[in-house]
Design an enzyme around this catalytic site. Structure first.
Site, mmCIF file in Angstrom:
data_model
loop_
_atom_site.group_PDB
_atom_site.id
_atom_site.type_symbol
_atom_site.label_atom_id
_atom_site.label_comp_id
_atom_site.label_asym_id
_atom_site.label_seq_id
_atom_site.Cartn_x
_atom_site.Cartn_y
_atom_site.Cartn_z
ATOM 1 C CG ASP A 57 -82.163 -101.962 -44.164
ATOM 2 O OD1 ASP A 57 -81.211 -101.949 -44.977
ATOM 3 O OD2 ASP A 57 -82.448 -102.971 -43.493
ATOM 4 C CB SER A 136 -62.521 -97.988 -47.937
ATOM 5 O OG SER A 136 -61.391 -98.552 -47.301
ATOM 6 C CE1 TYR A 149 -65.869 -101.915 -46.065
ATOM 7 C CE2 TYR A 149 -63.510 -101.729 -46.471
ATOM 8 C CZ TYR A 149 -64.705 -101.159 -46.072
ATOM 9 O OH TYR A 149 -64.739 -99.842 -45.682
ATOM 10 C CE LYS A 153 -66.770 -99.158 -48.239
ATOM 11 N NZ LYS A 153 -67.705 -98.045 -47.985
HETATM 12 N N1 LIG Z 1 -63.832 -97.396 -39.751
HETATM 13 C C1 LIG Z 1 -62.947 -97.501 -40.728
HETATM 14 O O1 LIG Z 1 -61.762 -97.865 -40.501
HETATM 15 C C2 LIG Z 1 -63.324 -97.137 -42.146
HETATM 16 C C3 LIG Z 1 -62.302 -96.931 -43.068
HETATM 17 C C4 LIG Z 1 -62.629 -96.603 -44.379
HETATM 18 C C5 LIG Z 1 -63.958 -96.495 -44.736
HETATM 19 N N2 LIG Z 1 -64.937 -96.713 -43.824
HETATM 20 C C6 LIG Z 1 -66.334 -96.576 -44.281
HETATM 21 O O2 LIG Z 1 -66.950 -95.570 -43.512
HETATM 22 C C7 LIG Z 1 -68.364 -95.782 -43.518
HETATM 23 C C8 LIG Z 1 -68.897 -95.633 -42.092
HETATM 24 O O3 LIG Z 1 -68.301 -96.605 -41.274
HETATM 25 P P1 LIG Z 1 -67.899 -96.319 -39.760
HETATM 26 O O4 LIG Z 1 -66.447 -96.619 -39.633
HETATM 27 O O5 LIG Z 1 -68.420 -95.014 -39.296
HETATM 28 O O6 LIG Z 1 -68.632 -97.558 -39.039
HETATM 29 P P2 LIG Z 1 -69.928 -97.651 -38.118
HETATM 30 O O7 LIG Z 1 -69.797 -96.796 -36.907
HETATM 31 O O8 LIG Z 1 -70.157 -99.111 -37.946
HETATM 32 O O9 LIG Z 1 -71.077 -97.029 -39.023
HETATM 33 C C9 LIG Z 1 -71.717 -97.742 -40.050
HETATM 34 C C10 LIG Z 1 -73.125 -97.246 -40.176
HETATM 35 O O10 LIG Z 1 -73.746 -97.948 -41.267
HETATM 36 C C11 LIG Z 1 -75.016 -98.340 -40.823
HETATM 37 N N3 LIG Z 1 -75.565 -99.461 -41.566
HETATM 38 C C12 LIG Z 1 -75.110 -100.748 -41.642
HETATM 39 N N4 LIG Z 1 -75.933 -101.477 -42.404
HETATM 40 C C13 LIG Z 1 -76.919 -100.630 -42.837
HETATM 41 C C14 LIG Z 1 -78.075 -100.780 -43.637
HETATM 42 N N5 LIG Z 1 -78.402 -101.962 -44.193
HETATM 43 N N6 LIG Z 1 -78.860 -99.692 -43.876
HETATM 44 C C15 LIG Z 1 -78.553 -98.502 -43.320
HETATM 45 N N7 LIG Z 1 -77.506 -98.299 -42.516
HETATM 46 C C16 LIG Z 1 -76.694 -99.358 -42.290
HETATM 47 C C17 LIG Z 1 -74.860 -98.653 -39.355
HETATM 48 O O11 LIG Z 1 -76.134 -98.648 -38.741
HETATM 49 P P3 LIG Z 1 -76.553 -99.602 -37.509
HETATM 50 O O12 LIG Z 1 -76.142 -98.838 -36.290
HETATM 51 O O13 LIG Z 1 -78.018 -99.734 -37.647
HETATM 52 O O14 LIG Z 1 -75.803 -100.903 -37.683
HETATM 53 C C18 LIG Z 1 -73.981 -97.493 -38.941
HETATM 54 O O15 LIG Z 1 -74.762 -96.351 -38.707
HETATM 55 C C19 LIG Z 1 -68.577 -97.168 -44.130
HETATM 56 O O16 LIG Z 1 -69.006 -97.017 -45.474
HETATM 57 C C20 LIG Z 1 -67.197 -97.785 -44.079
HETATM 58 O O17 LIG Z 1 -67.010 -98.742 -45.099
HETATM 59 C C21 LIG Z 1 -64.651 -97.023 -42.536
#
Ligand SMILES: NC(=O)c1ccc[n+]([C@@H]2O[C@H](COP(=O)([O-])OP(=O)(O)OC[C@H]3O[C@@H](n4cnc5c(N)ncnc54)[C@H](OP(=O)(O)O)[C@@H]3O)[C@@H](O)[C@H]2O)c1
Length: 278
Positions: A57, A136, A149, A153
């Site tokens: 975490d 992002s 957010y 970032k």
């Molecule tokens: N999706 C988009 O459109 C997008 C665009 C630009 C950037 N991003 C960035 O990409 C990254 C990954 O996001 P994603 O889109 O793949 O979303 P996601 O599937 O929701 O993945 C997020 C991950 O972060 C974990 N997490 C959340 N809180 C945490 C904590 N306190 N300690 C450790 N792990 C934690 C979640 O774990 P749990 O399963 O335990 O909740 C999950 O494994 C993020 O940094 C996000 O800001 C996403």
């Protein structure tokens, strides 16, 4: 960095989305991949691929220290950290949000990156390794109704842009990978926001919020990528002998950043700030 089994890559937030895809891609490419997840019991798919799954975490300093030290105790080294864990905007326009909701976003999206990076740096320096963080495009261009957010970032960008020239002198490359929309992740589904409730309480911002919701539904997915596509960009950054500071994950993301930045990959700023350190 060469994808060989003695190169160890730790990916945070690897239970789903970009983190899961990155851990799997790293293992397939030949790295020793370590997946940091909050709930190891739920990580059966990762385990089945033979990936080392560790409880992590990023908001818990003891959990971070135990994970990083455990990785080094088991594998003898840590060559790359991929700071991927993140949460969607935990707050509406901030005037109408609680400060606690804003702090919760920053805890994961900024302080999580900071805590992980501090714990990993002694080992990354020893390995002359890599620090890659998933930012992002919203960390360069502030997004309405995503203020918390974007603030988090932006903080990630500022922290790492400042750190990069110093670490470059010690052989550690620092990059921020910047996707636009990535749809096949849990990012939106995990958001604590309830749009209907927000709309009901939007007060003077109701018209703007309605328009924003329409924008999101109608066109914000333009240029969207898959988690696997973003993971491929992260893997390329791991293998690149001299990765740029800022890495947009698609031509769409690069064009988006170019609306604000003339130095899209950050090379100009790195040349400037590195010159202050020699
Ligand atoms: N999706 C988009 O459109 C997008 C665009 C630009 C950037 N991003 C960035 O990409 C990254 C990954 O996001 P994603 O889109 O793949 O979303 P996601 O599937 O929701 O993945 C997020 C991950 O972060 C974990 N997490 C959340 N809180 C945490 C904590 N306190 N300690 C450790 N792990 C934690 C979640 O774990 P749990 O399963 O335990 O909740 C999950 O494994 C993020 O940094 C996000 O800001 C996403």
């Amino acid at each position: 960095m060469k994808p060989v089994p003695d190169a160890v890559v730790l990916v945070t937030g690897a239970s789903s989305g970009i983190g899961l895809a990155t851990a799997v891609a790293a293992a397939r490419a030949g790295f020793t991949a370590v997946a940091g997840v909050r709930d190891p019991a739920g990580a059966t798919a990762l385990r089945e691929t033979g990936i080392d799954v560790r409880k992590l975490d990023v908001t818990d300093a003891a959990s971070v220290a135990a994970c990083v030290e455990g990785v080094v105790a088991t594998h003898g080294r840590l060559d790359a950290l991929v700071n991927n864990a993140g949460v969607a905007s935990a707050a509406f326009t901030l005037e109408l949000s609680s400060i606690d909701a804003v702090r919760a976003s920053l805890e994961v999206n900024f302080f999580g990156v900071l805590t992980m990076t501090r714990a990993a740096l002694p080992h990354l320096r020893a390995a002359r390794g890599r620090l890659i963080t998933v930012g992002s495009v919203r960390g360069v261009i502030g997004q309405p109704f995503n203020e918390a957010y974007s603030a988090a970032k932006f903080a990630v960008e500022g922290y790492l842009e400042g750190l990069a020239p110093t670490l470059a002198q010690l052989g550690v490359a620092v990059s921020v990978v910047e996707p636009a929309a990535v749809l096949d992740t849990s990012f939106v589904a995990s958001s604590p926001l309830d749009p209907a409730a927000l709309l009901a309480g939007a007060g003077p911002y109701e018209a703007a919020f309605r328009a924003y919701r329409g924008f999101v539904a109608g066109g914000a997915v333009e240029g969207a990528q898959t988690a696997a596509e973003v993971a491929a960009v992260i893997l390329a950054a791991l293998a690149d002998p001299a990765p740029p500071f800022r890495i947009p994950t698609s031509a769409y993301a690069a064009a988006y950043l170019a609306r604000k930045l003339s130095d899209v990959d950050g090379g100009g700023v790195q040349d400037l700030t590195r010159s202050w350190l020699t």
